[in-house]
Write a protein that holds these residues in place. Structure first.
Motif, PDB file in Angstrom:
ATOM      1  N   ALA A  29       0.830  -1.209   0.000  1.00 22.58           N
ATOM      2  CA  ALA A  29       0.000   0.000   0.000  1.00 22.58           C
ATOM      3  C   ALA A  29       0.862   1.255   0.000  1.00 22.58           C
ATOM      4  N   ILE A  30       1.939   1.233   0.779  1.00 17.91           N
ATOM      5  CA  ILE A  30       2.836   2.393   0.820  1.00 17.91           C
ATOM      6  C   ILE A  30       3.484   2.618  -0.532  1.00 17.91           C
ATOM      7  N   ARG A  31       3.902   1.541  -1.169  1.00 16.46           N
ATOM      8  CA  ARG A  31       4.500   1.649  -2.502  1.00 16.46           C
ATOM      9  C   ARG A  31       3.472   2.152  -3.514  1.00 16.46           C
ATOM     10  N   VAL A  60       9.837   6.257   9.578  1.00 16.13           N
ATOM     11  CA  VAL A  60       9.448   4.883   9.273  1.00 16.13           C
ATOM     12  C   VAL A  60       9.368   4.009  10.528  1.00 16.13           C
ATOM     13  N   THR A  61       9.772   4.527  11.668  1.00 16.86           N
ATOM     14  CA  THR A  61       9.694   3.738  12.909  1.00 16.86           C
ATOM     15  C   THR A  61       8.353   3.893  13.609  1.00 16.86           C
ATOM     16  N   GLN A  62       7.512   4.824  13.138  1.00 12.81           N
ATOM     17  CA  GLN A  62       6.254   5.118  13.827  1.00 12.81           C
ATOM     18  C   GLN A  62       5.062   5.120  12.865  1.00 12.81           C
ATOM     19  N   VAL A  63       5.032   4.203  11.933  1.00 12.46           N
ATOM     20  CA  VAL A  63       3.926   4.136  10.978  1.00 12.46           C
ATOM     21  C   VAL A  63       2.664   3.649  11.706  1.00 12.46           C
ATOM     22  N   LYS A  64       1.556   4.370  11.514  1.00  9.86           N
ATOM     23  CA  LYS A  64       0.296   4.049  12.193  1.00  9.86           C
ATOM     24  C   LYS A  64      -0.641   3.281  11.262  1.00  9.86           C
ATOM     25  N   LEU A  65      -1.259   2.243  11.801  1.00 12.49           N
ATOM     26  CA  LEU A  65      -2.304   1.508  11.092  1.00 12.49           C
ATOM     27  C   LEU A  65      -3.574   1.564  11.929  1.00 12.49           C
ATOM     28  N   ARG A  66      -4.609   2.207  11.389  1.00  7.38           N
ATOM     29  CA  ARG A  66      -5.889   2.322  12.075  1.00  7.38           C
ATOM     30  C   ARG A  66      -6.899   1.395  11.421  1.00  7.38           C
ATOM     31  N   GLN A 116      -9.266   0.652  16.547  1.00  7.27           N
ATOM     32  CA  GLN A 116      -7.961   0.212  17.024  1.00  7.27           C
ATOM     33  C   GLN A 116      -6.848   0.874  16.217  1.00  7.27           C
ATOM     34  N   GLU A 117      -5.722   1.120  16.886  1.00  5.49           N
ATOM     35  CA  GLU A 117      -4.556   1.707  16.222  1.00  5.49           C
ATOM     36  C   GLU A 117      -3.303   0.947  16.620  1.00  5.49           C
ATOM     37  N   GLN A 118      -2.458   0.695  15.648  1.00  8.70           N
ATOM     38  CA  GLN A 118      -1.224  -0.049  15.885  1.00  8.70           C
ATOM     39  C   GLN A 118      -0.050   0.726  15.290  1.00  8.70           C
ATOM     40  N   THR A 119       1.069   0.769  16.015  1.00 13.46           N
ATOM     41  CA  THR A 119       2.280   1.419  15.538  1.00 13.46           C
ATOM     42  C   THR A 119       3.263   0.365  15.042  1.00 13.46           C
ATOM     43  N   ILE A 120       3.789   0.582  13.837  1.00  8.85           N
ATOM     44  CA  ILE A 120       4.631  -0.426  13.189  1.00  8.85           C
ATOM     45  C   ILE A 120       5.973   0.212  12.820  1.00  8.85           C
ATOM     46  N   ASP A 121       7.030  -0.495  13.098  1.00  9.20           N
ATOM     47  CA  ASP A 121       8.388  -0.053  12.766  1.00  9.20           C
ATOM     48  C   ASP A 121       8.812  -0.710  11.453  1.00  9.20           C
ATOM     49  N   LEU A 122       8.972   0.107  10.410  1.00 11.22           N
ATOM     50  CA  LEU A 122       9.361  -0.404   9.089  1.00 11.22           C
ATOM     51  C   LEU A 122      10.820  -0.106   8.763  1.00 11.22           C
ATOM     52  N   SER A 123      11.610   0.274   9.749  1.00 10.24           N
ATOM     53  CA  SER A 123      13.014   0.589   9.477  1.00 10.24           C
ATOM     54  C   SER A 123      13.787  -0.629   8.991  1.00 10.24           C
ATOM     55  N   ILE A 126      -3.723   4.209   6.890  1.00 10.00           N
ATOM     56  CA  ILE A 126      -2.294   4.208   7.189  1.00 10.00           C
ATOM     57  C   ILE A 126      -1.821   5.649   7.267  1.00 10.00           C
ATOM     58  N   ILE A 127      -1.038   5.955   8.293  1.00  7.23           N
ATOM     59  CA  ILE A 127      -0.493   7.296   8.469  1.00  7.23           C
ATOM     60  C   ILE A 127       1.016   7.175   8.653  1.00  7.23           C
ATOM     61  N   VAL A 128       1.759   7.840   7.773  1.00  4.54           N
ATOM     62  CA  VAL A 128       3.222   7.872   7.873  1.00  4.54           C
ATOM     63  C   VAL A 128       3.608   9.233   8.433  1.00  4.54           C
ATOM     64  N   PRO A 129       4.048   9.312   9.695  1.00  8.28           N
ATOM     65  CA  PRO A 129       4.341  10.618  10.305  1.00  8.28           C
ATOM     66  C   PRO A 129       5.626  11.232   9.766  1.00  8.28           C
ATOM     67  N   ARG A 130       5.815  12.493  10.118  1.00 10.40           N
ATOM     68  CA  ARG A 130       6.978  13.248   9.664  1.00 10.40           C
ATOM     69  C   ARG A 130       8.116  13.125  10.668  1.00 10.40           C
ATOM     70  N   SER A 131       9.319  12.979  10.152  1.00  9.64           N
ATOM     71  CA  SER A 131      10.506  12.953  10.998  1.00  9.64           C
ATOM     72  C   SER A 131      10.990  14.384  11.235  1.00  9.64           C
ATOM     73  N   ASP A 132      11.901  14.556  12.176  1.00 10.56           N
ATOM     74  CA  ASP A 132      12.416  15.891  12.472  1.00 10.56           C
ATOM     75  C   ASP A 132      13.620  16.264  11.618  1.00 10.56           C
ATOM     76  N   ARG A 133      13.960  15.423  10.625  1.00 11.27           N
ATOM     77  CA  ARG A 133      15.109  15.721   9.778  1.00 11.27           C
ATOM     78  C   ARG A 133      14.950  15.073   8.412  1.00 11.27           C
ATOM     79  N   PHE A 134      15.692  15.598   7.457  1.00 14.42           N
ATOM     80  CA  PHE A 134      15.782  15.007   6.124  1.00 14.42           C
ATOM     81  C   PHE A 134      16.723  13.806   6.195  1.00 14.42           C
TER      82      PHE A 134
END
Length: 258
Positions: free
Chosen positions: A54-56, A67-73, A77-84, A103-111
């Motif tokens: 789905a992400i692709r 990628v360490t905090q991808v959310k699946l709702r 229910q909500e689950q946090t998944i680490d895709l690193s 699916i929610i892919v959050p923003r990191s604090d850096r490029f």
């Protein structure tokens, strides 16, 4: 058993967030193209209904994705998944999806340039527009740029310098061509703001040590080349000479009218 296609919503740090349809029937022949022995899969295995697929399908993650905090709702229910592990090789929990998942892919604090390479959750390649219409190549056709409507393809993770080389902006006679300049034009998909990065070609190729010096390419970037000062001066005098040439068609026409 063939699993039906499902539609899921995906948002956040992606190239094309929105609703995506995964496990489409057109994907099934891709499996059948494998040899008979390696196609012996038992049980129910929804190979095209996983989270990474789905992400692709949403264009892949941006370099600013966490990628360490991808959310699946799913429902309430909500689950946090680490895709690193996609990038490090460690195991990941790639979850099969059902219709209505979000699916929610959050923003990191850096490029994160380390995320800019082909993977299960990044694009395999990107389209970039390049232009080189003057010396040392006189046209896109002769320079083999082949700049089509959707641009030319670069591997994901390619740099500004590689697009400059691909556009035949580098090389040639160093005395007349080493002073060439190249610009990288980028339009922010969300804000519509255009940013321009200008670099001298030789400095870009020889003295780049950071992402600021030599930025990674993003989809639909534009790269253009400009001639050296020597070439520009030569062409100015050539134009003046053409105008003053007594055999110039313009002068012949004026003389005729007189």
């Amino acid at each position: 058993m063939i699993w039906a296609p499902v539609q899921v919503s995906i948002a956040g740090e992606l190239f094309q967030p929105g609703r995506v349809l995964i496990n489409e029937p057109s994907d099934v022949p891709m499996i059948t193209s494998i040899s008979g022995d390696s196609r012996q899969i038992t049980g129910n295995y929804p190979v095209r209904r996983y989270l990474t697929v789905a992400i692709r399908a949403a264009g892949g993650i941006l370099p600013t994705a966490n990628v360490t905090q991808v959310k699946l709702r799913r429902g309430h229910q909500e689950q946090t998944i680490d895709l690193s592990g996609v990038f490090t090789g460690t195991p990941i929990e790639d979850i099969p999806l059902i219709a209505g998942d979000q699916i929610i892919v959050p923003r990191s604090d850096r490029f994160q340039p380390e995320l800019m390479r082909p993977s299960q959750i990044t694009p395999p390649g990107i389209k970039v527009f390049v232009s080189n219409l003057t010396t040392p190549a006189t046209s896109n056709a002769t320079s083999a740029v082949g700049n089509q409507q959707e641009g030319i393809t670069f591997p994901y993770g390619a740099r500004f310098s590689q697009a400059v080389i691909s556009a035949n902006c580098a090389g040639g006679i160093s005395t007349t061509n080493a002073d060439r300049k190249a610009i990288l034009v980028r339009v922010d998909a969300l804000t519509g703001k255009t940013t321009v990065v200008e670099r001298k070609v030789e400095e870009l190729l020889r003295n780049s040590y950071s992402n600021e010096d030599n930025p990674p390419l993003l989809p639909r970037d534009g790269v253009a080349c400009y001639d050296s000062n020597i070439t520009n001066t030569r062409d100015i005098f050539r134009s003046i000479s053409d105008l003053l040439n007594p055999l110039n068609p313009l002068l012949l026409l004026l003389n005729f009218l007189r």
